[in-house]
Motif scaffolding. Structure first.
Motif, short mmCIF file in Angstrom:
data_model
loop_
_atom_site.label_atom_id
_atom_site.label_comp_id
_atom_site.label_asym_id
_atom_site.label_seq_id
_atom_site.Cartn_x
_atom_site.Cartn_y
_atom_site.Cartn_z
N MET A 286 -0.50 10.75 -10.70
CA MET A 286 0.26 9.50 -10.83
C MET A 286 0.60 8.93 -9.45
O MET A 286 0.59 7.72 -9.23
CB MET A 286 1.54 9.74 -11.64
CG MET A 286 1.27 10.14 -13.08
SD MET A 286 0.27 8.93 -13.99
CE MET A 286 -1.18 9.89 -14.33
N ILE A 287 0.92 9.85 -8.51
CA ILE A 287 1.19 9.39 -7.14
C ILE A 287 -0.07 8.76 -6.56
O ILE A 287 -0.02 7.71 -5.91
CB ILE A 287 1.66 10.57 -6.26
CG1 ILE A 287 3.02 11.09 -6.74
CG2 ILE A 287 1.75 10.14 -4.78
CD1 ILE A 287 3.46 12.39 -6.08
N ALA A 288 -1.21 9.39 -6.83
CA ALA A 288 -2.46 8.87 -6.30
C ALA A 288 -2.72 7.46 -6.83
O ALA A 288 -3.22 6.59 -6.12
CB ALA A 288 -3.62 9.80 -6.68
N ALA A 289 -2.36 7.22 -8.08
CA ALA A 289 -2.66 5.93 -8.68
C ALA A 289 -1.61 4.86 -8.37
O ALA A 289 -1.95 3.69 -8.20
CB ALA A 289 -2.80 6.09 -10.20
N TYR A 290 -0.33 5.25 -8.30
CA TYR A 290 0.73 4.24 -8.19
C TYR A 290 1.70 4.47 -7.04
O TYR A 290 2.53 3.61 -6.76
CB TYR A 290 1.53 4.19 -9.50
CG TYR A 290 0.68 3.93 -10.72
CD1 TYR A 290 0.28 2.64 -11.05
CD2 TYR A 290 0.25 4.98 -11.53
CE1 TYR A 290 -0.50 2.39 -12.17
CE2 TYR A 290 -0.53 4.76 -12.66
CZ TYR A 290 -0.92 3.46 -12.97
OH TYR A 290 -1.69 3.22 -14.06
N ASP B 129 0.86 -1.19 0.00
CA ASP B 129 0.00 0.00 0.00
C ASP B 129 0.90 1.24 0.00
O ASP B 129 1.32 1.74 1.05
CB ASP B 129 -0.88 -0.02 1.26
CG ASP B 129 -1.76 1.22 1.36
OD1 ASP B 129 -1.64 2.13 0.52
OD2 ASP B 129 -2.57 1.27 2.30
N PRO B 130 1.24 1.72 -1.19
CA PRO B 130 2.24 2.78 -1.28
C PRO B 130 1.89 4.02 -0.46
O PRO B 130 2.77 4.61 0.16
CB PRO B 130 2.32 3.10 -2.77
CG PRO B 130 1.17 2.41 -3.41
CD PRO B 130 0.77 1.30 -2.51
N HIS B 131 0.62 4.40 -0.43
CA HIS B 131 0.27 5.66 0.25
C HIS B 131 0.53 5.58 1.74
O HIS B 131 1.13 6.47 2.33
CB HIS B 131 -1.19 6.01 -0.02
CG HIS B 131 -1.42 6.19 -1.47
ND1 HIS B 131 -1.08 7.34 -2.11
CD2 HIS B 131 -1.88 5.34 -2.41
CE1 HIS B 131 -1.35 7.19 -3.40
NE2 HIS B 131 -1.83 5.99 -3.60
N GLU B 132 0.05 4.51 2.31
CA GLU B 132 0.21 4.35 3.75
C GLU B 132 1.70 4.32 4.10
O GLU B 132 2.16 5.02 5.00
CB GLU B 132 -0.49 3.05 4.18
CG GLU B 132 -0.63 2.89 5.68
CD GLU B 132 0.61 2.31 6.32
OE1 GLU B 132 0.95 2.75 7.43
OE2 GLU B 132 1.24 1.42 5.70
#
Length: 878
Positions: A621-625, A5-8
């Motif tokens: 792009m950050i939001a998606a990947y 989970d890249p965002h977390e």
RNA sequence: GCCCGGGUGGCGGAAUGGCAGACGCGGAGGUCUCAAAAACCUUUGUCGAAAGACGUGUGGGUUCGACUCCCACCCCGGGCACCA
């Protein structure tokens, strides 16, 4: 297994790094919490806060961050700062549009960009951020202005200047692009005569050119070429021509010309002045020639520079009625004016040699002037008829164009027979002769002009100068600095610095009477010409920077930025560095040891721009990947100096790659987790390379033959790939570095598939091997995907220090070697067979094996030659 | 005109003079699934059924061997340009 989970992960680690000051530079002696490590200064061109961070920034700063993080892992103390180049016209335009102030708009954008850069996980030392519109910074720009003033590098003078009618300001020559357009808004420029402030960059023309040699191999060749071109050095001579009066008698006055071809002086049959030349009007006043001369002057003046340089270059000209005397042979030659002679190059006067110069040739043909050949190529039929002719006889040439190349001098009196051409022996001989008589001298001319730094704009660094009716132009005393720029000028209502009484009115520092301030500001490029020095000592409130600080870090080890600054910023910064060195403020002459000019990020071949509406936003792009995938992808797309075309599918591919590695590392570790071995602690058990090699042999029975083979391959790849990635990062081939990591991942994937957990867990040493592979993968990815790697390193592998403080993995080239190699066998240059053979086979045995392998192809034919390339191939010639 | 940089599969791109096309994208087929997605596997320069032939802008050259070195040329991108 936890899902990737890249965002977390990214937000969590960004918070940790910020809290622990992970990227803060440790200075001073080690006992004071400093660092004894060698220093490395990695720098990316700081952004203009025009709005959001765009893909170009992401690329630029991803490159810089990989270098910084890699260098830290290699044991360097790395200075990696960021800031904002925040003065400039766009802020004024935006403020008008939004009914705001330039300061409000600028500082809001800075905060937005700061948040985006943090979201991308760049390892900046945020404590050192430099914002050029902060008074703590720009006051030192004023200080440097005064220092330059002391050194005689500041000059106020009236000259023709480039005026942008849209930006309502003058521009420097370097800011004129394309066909006479403004670099920022692309409006066509106007020519104006104005009194303006200049920095005398021309004083450094020769050194700026010479030192490009020092940058050979470490700066891109095209940047060096562009700068050399721009400086434009020409060697030649000045020649004095005596002016004749209206009656044709010699006067005391001389007119000097600059020429790169003194060897052609005997071919000079007329003399030219620029239409703007100050002598012209006097020469023709009251003569029959006045009317025609004035017509040419006016025609030239009415033509814009674009028209003058575009299309057909028909030469306009008029005879002035006067003559000058050619000093080499005493001949009287007529003085003409023509619009192809430029007032601002050389002396504004030209000796015309129509046989040796294309433009003079055309002019002579148009106006029926003689064209005597004086330098002729030996293979020209004309040469035979003229060889050795000392006096001029042939007064025209059977040529359709001038001959400007190297040849032999003819019809040139005592110089006849010498080599002619640029910087030739003949040219030198003529210069010597002229010098002896005091009518000429060797000289050098540059194309580079002084740097016009005045801008008729509010949002910039005020020029610290006061105008007093009594005392004239007075610099602001250094103790009165800073000249503070009012932050609340109402650009929406057209308010300017000049309309602000509290700024404008001031006491003269010399006589104390009422005086007024300069209301022009400095070119923003003055701010960006030394910001990299300020980073070394950003909080100094006594000087722009302390000499010890700047000498400790500078020059910048690696500078990274766009090619659009090939001349502008990079030339100005080189000039500032040399001038500040001569001011005794630092001890080096070139600011950037190495330069990487990164290519642009385009979309379908077009430059991304808001006005075209073809922008791919990094935050989408950050939001998606995630930021890590974006960073890895932008590095993977192409070598950093090439332009790239954005392709989102590729980004998805990199995301898949990260997920794959994520699972793989879990698999490598997770297997161990089920084993008691893990309880001993993961960190201490990473295997040494020889131990791992032994493990493969020792535990072999537990694995199938295919799995053993896959395992052996992983070991070799682990060593080969670390070597390859190290080398590639050093060379900035990030794309191939990532490809190599993928190869290691591919080999590891095959191994994991073939060696299922029960058999793989047969012994402890093998776990250690698995863990080492996991750790190497994580470390190799750390500079590019910092959050991803940190999570695996600390969260999964259980370490309690950051992966970014670990030593870069080492490798053993011997372990990268396979026991057997595949050798290609060529017959007459074509591959006809492959043989698998032990890698330590002797050349003789290899040769024999190869010949056996291609026996069918050789048949009865005799073997003429056999070339053995160990480890690669055998080439048989029959 | 002068000066740089560059031409390699469908695409981005790899290759110290040593098996061209690593790695990725895209495509094709398959496994799993009620199905789809995801994931995984196989395959993928062109022609050819195959053997094989042909292939790095064009034409020459050097070499046992050339994307790579040399010569000439073509095309694309960029910079400068009436700079004497």
């Amino acid at each position: 297994m936890q899902k990737y989970d890249p965002h977390e992960i990214e937000l969590r680690w960004q918070a940790v790094w910020e809290r622990t000051g992970a990227s803060i530079v440790r200075e001073g002696p080690p006992e004071d919490n400093g660092s004894a490590a060698p220093r490395y200064y990695a720098l990316e061109m700081f952004p203009y806060p025009s709005g959001d961070v765009h893909m170009g920034h992401v690329r630029n700063y991803s490159i810089g961050d990989v270098i910084s993080r890699y260098k830290r892992m290699c044991g360097f103390e790395v200075l990696h700062p960021i800031g904002w180049d925040s003065f400039g016209l766009p802020a004024e335009n935006a403020a008008i549009k939004q009914s705001s102030t330039p300061a409000t708009w600028t500082y809001a954008n800075i905060e937005r960009q700061r948040a985006s850069l943090k979201r991308l996980g760049f390892s900046y030392d945020w404590d050192r951020a430099v914002i050029t519109s902060d008074v703590d910074y720009y006051r030192w720009g004023q200080w440097i202005f005064l220092k330059f003033w002391e050194m005689g590098l500041v000059e106020r003078r009236s000259s023709p200047v480039n005026w942008c009618p849209s930006c309502l300001t003058v521009l420097a020559n370097e800011q004129v692009v394309g066909e006479n357009q403004c670099w920022r808004c692309k409006s066509t420029l106007e020519r104006k005569d104005l009194e303006q402030w200049y920095f005398r960059i021309t004083s450094y023309a020769q050194e700026l050119l010479d030192d490009l040699e020092l940058l050979k191999g470490v700066w891109p060749e095209r940047v060096r070429q562009m700068q050399a071109n721009w400086i434009g050095r020409s060697t030649g001579a000045e020649v004095d021509f005596v002016l004749c009066d209206a009656a044709g008698e010699p006067t005391d006055e001389t007119i000097t010309v600059f020429t790169t071809r003194p060897d052609t002086l005997f071919g000079c049959t007329f003399f030219l002045l620029a239409p703007e030349h100050p002598l012209v009007r006097n020469l023709v006043a009251g003569t029959p020639y006045e009317g025609e001369v004035k017509r040419v002057i006016e025609a030239a003046a009415s033509q814009s520079a674009v028209e003058r340089s575009k299309g057909e270059r028909t030469k306009n000209g008029a005879f002035t009625g006067r003559f000058v005397i050619n000093p080499i042979n005493g001949e009287k030659v007529p003085v003409w004016i023509s619009d192809y002679v430029l007032m601002d190059y050389g002396t504004g006067a030209v000796m015309a040699v129509p046989s040796g110069d294309e433009r003079d040739f055309e002019f002579a043909r148009a106006f029926g002037l003689p064209i005597p050949p004086v330098v002729v190529a030996p293979d020209d039929p004309l040469f035979a008829t003229l060889e050795g002719v000392r006096e001029r006889r042939v007064d025209d040439v059977p040529w359709s164009e001038a001959f400007a190349g190297a040849g032999i001098m003819v019809q040139s009196g005592p110089f006849t027979g010498l080599a002619g051409g640029k910087d030739s022996a003949g040219a030198q001989a003529v210069i010597d002769a002229l010098a002896q008589q005091g009518v000429g001298r060797a000289t050098v001319n540059f194309r580079l002009r002084d740097w016009l730094i005045s801008r008729q704009r509010y949002w910039g660094n005020p020029i610290p100068v006061i105008y007093c009716e009594q005392c004239g132009i007075v610099p602001v005393p250094v103790e009165s600095l800073p000249v503070v720029l009012p932050m609340d000028i109402d650009v929406v209502r057209n308010e300017t610095l000049a309309s602000r009484a509290d700024f404008l009115n001031v006491e003269c520092p010399v006589c104390g009477r009422p005086a007024r301030r300069e209301t022009d500001t400095m070119d923003t490029f003055t701010c960006s010409s030394w910001y990299y020095l300020r980073y070394t000592d950003p909080h100094n409130d006594e000087l722009p920077f302390a000499r010890e600080a700047v000498d400790a870090w500078m020059p910048v080890d690696q500078y990274i930025g766009g090619i659009e600054h090939a001349i502008l910023h990079l030339l100005y910064s080189r000039f500032f560095t040399k001038a500040l060195r001569d001011a005794g403020l630092l001890s080096f002459g070139e600011p950037f040891s190495r330069l990487l000019a990164q290519g642009m990020v385009k979309l379908e071949g077009e430059v991304m721009s808001k006005s075209k509406g073809n922008v791919v936003a990094p935050e989408d792009m950050i939001a998606a990947y995630g930021a890590d995938a974006l960073r890895v992808f932008i590095l993977f797309m192409a070598p950093p100096d090439k332009d790239v075309d954005w392709e989102e599918k590729g980004l998805a591919g990199i995301y898949r790659f990260l997920v794959r590695v994520w699972r793989m590392v879990h698999d490598l570790v997770g297997a161990a987790c089920e084993d008691t071995f893990f309880e001993k602690g993961v960190g201490e058990n990473a295997a040494s390379a020889p131990a791992a090699a032994a493990a493969i042999a020792a535990s072999a029975p537990a694995l199938t033959p295919a799995a053993q083979e896959a395992c052996a391959l992983v070991l070799r790849e682990r060593h080969r790939v670390v070597g390859k990635v190290t080398e590639d990062i050093e060379r900035f081939n990030f794309n191939t570095a990532i490809a190599a990591i993928m190869e290691l991942a591919n080999a590891t994937g095959d191994y994991l598939r073939l060696a299922s957990p029960p058999s793989r867990m047969a012994d402890e040493t093998r776990h250690a091997f698995d863990l080492e592979v996991a750790e190497v993968l994580v470390k190799l990815l750390a500079p590019m995907a910092p959050h991803f790697s940190e999570e695996l390193w600390q969260g999964l592998l259980g370490h309690d220090t950051s992966v970014h403080t670990q030593a870069w993995p080492d490798f053993d080239p011997d372990l990268a070697q396979s026991q057997t190699v595949e050798i290609a066998v060529q017959v007459n240059g074509k591959v006809r067979a492959h043989i698998n053979i032990a890698s330590d086979t002797s050349d003789e045995k290899l040769r024999a094996a190869a010949l056996a392998a291609v026996a069918a192809q050789i048949a009865e034919r005799p073997v003429r030659k056999v070339v053995v390339v160990p480890g690669k191939l055998v080439s048989v010639v029959i």
